[in-house]
Write an enzyme that holds these catalytic residues in place. Structure first.
Site, mmCIF file in Angstrom:
data_model
loop_
_atom_site.group_PDB
_atom_site.id
_atom_site.type_symbol
_atom_site.label_atom_id
_atom_site.label_comp_id
_atom_site.label_asym_id
_atom_site.label_seq_id
_atom_site.Cartn_x
_atom_site.Cartn_y
_atom_site.Cartn_z
ATOM 1 N N GLY A 159 -47.583 2.859 -53.345
ATOM 2 C CA GLY A 159 -47.484 1.639 -54.146
ATOM 3 C C GLY A 159 -47.035 0.497 -53.257
ATOM 4 C CB CYS A 160 -44.861 -2.412 -53.897
ATOM 5 S SG CYS A 160 -44.092 -3.772 -53.001
ATOM 6 C CG PHE A 161 -45.709 -2.838 -47.980
ATOM 7 C CD1 PHE A 161 -45.082 -3.921 -48.540
ATOM 8 C CD2 PHE A 161 -46.830 -3.071 -47.205
ATOM 9 C CE1 PHE A 161 -45.539 -5.217 -48.346
ATOM 10 C CE2 PHE A 161 -47.307 -4.355 -46.993
ATOM 11 C CZ PHE A 161 -46.665 -5.433 -47.570
ATOM 12 C CD1 TRP A 162 -42.032 -5.455 -49.606
ATOM 13 C CD2 TRP A 162 -41.609 -6.202 -51.671
ATOM 14 N NE1 TRP A 162 -42.476 -6.751 -49.680
ATOM 15 C CE2 TRP A 162 -42.244 -7.240 -50.936
ATOM 16 C CE3 TRP A 162 -41.252 -6.442 -52.992
ATOM 17 C CZ2 TRP A 162 -42.505 -8.489 -51.486
ATOM 18 C CZ3 TRP A 162 -41.523 -7.682 -53.543
ATOM 19 C CH2 TRP A 162 -42.140 -8.696 -52.787
#
Length: 187
Positions: free
Chosen positions: A19-22
């Site tokens: 998903g979001c790399f954060w």
């Protein structure tokens, strides 16, 4: 940086998308044995900028390149944490983030690594009622994400996404994987 690599053990680098790399960036930075974490784009073609990848037309995934010492953090543990801190049964989606750039993926750099990743998926499937849709993809060109995406959570903890999406994942990591969490500052 974390502690020096174990004597005679080479560091390993894997590229994973959840998903979001954060989120995965923040989780990986907290793990013992991790020496470097880098948010990247890979798995596609064409421009590798945040704006281009967000269009969903490049085929790139938001991914994280994790360099770790396998004698401190066994790869199997890293994979278990990877599967337990995102929904690998959700196709091209993690929560509110929707699109192929948010797919669950493991990018292999050799056939041996492909086999290792396939075994990790098979083992993780035992913990999910729905089929895991994590893709196995050959590792192509890796493009470093823009500076503002590196270590985003530590630099911007006041952002709503960090508070409502990442913080609960960090709490889950600490609750279920505490023996693998660093006591010092994340990488």
């Amino acid at each position: 940086m974390s502690t020096a690599p174990s004597e005679h053990t080479p560091l390993r680098t894997v590229v994973l998308a959840a998903g979001c790399f954060w989120c995965l960036d923040s989780i990986a930075r907290r793990l013992r044995g991790v020496h470097r974490v880098r948010s990247v784009y890979t798995g596609g073609h064409g421009p590798a900028t945040y704006e281009a990848v967000c269009t969903g037309t490049t085929g790139h995934a938001e991914a994280v390149e994790i360099t770790f010492d396998p004698q401190v953090l066994p790869a199997e543990v890293l994979y278990e944490i990877f599967f337990s801190t995102h929904d690998p049964t959700s196709l091209n989606r993690q929560g509110y983030d929707v699109g192929t750039q948010y797919r669950s993926a493991m990018f292999y750099s050799s056939e041996d690594e492909r086999g290792e990743f396939a075994a990790a998926i098979e083992q993780a499937q035992e913990h999910f009622a729905r089929p895991i849709v994590t893709t196995l993809e050959p590792l192509g060109t890796v493009h470093e994400a823009e500076a503002e995406h590196q270590d985003f959570h530590s630099r911007r903890p006041e952002v709503g996404y960090c508070q409502f999406i990442i913080d609960p994942k960090i709490a889950q990591l600490r609750a279920h994987w505490s023996q693998w969490v660093k006591q010092d500052t994340p990488v």
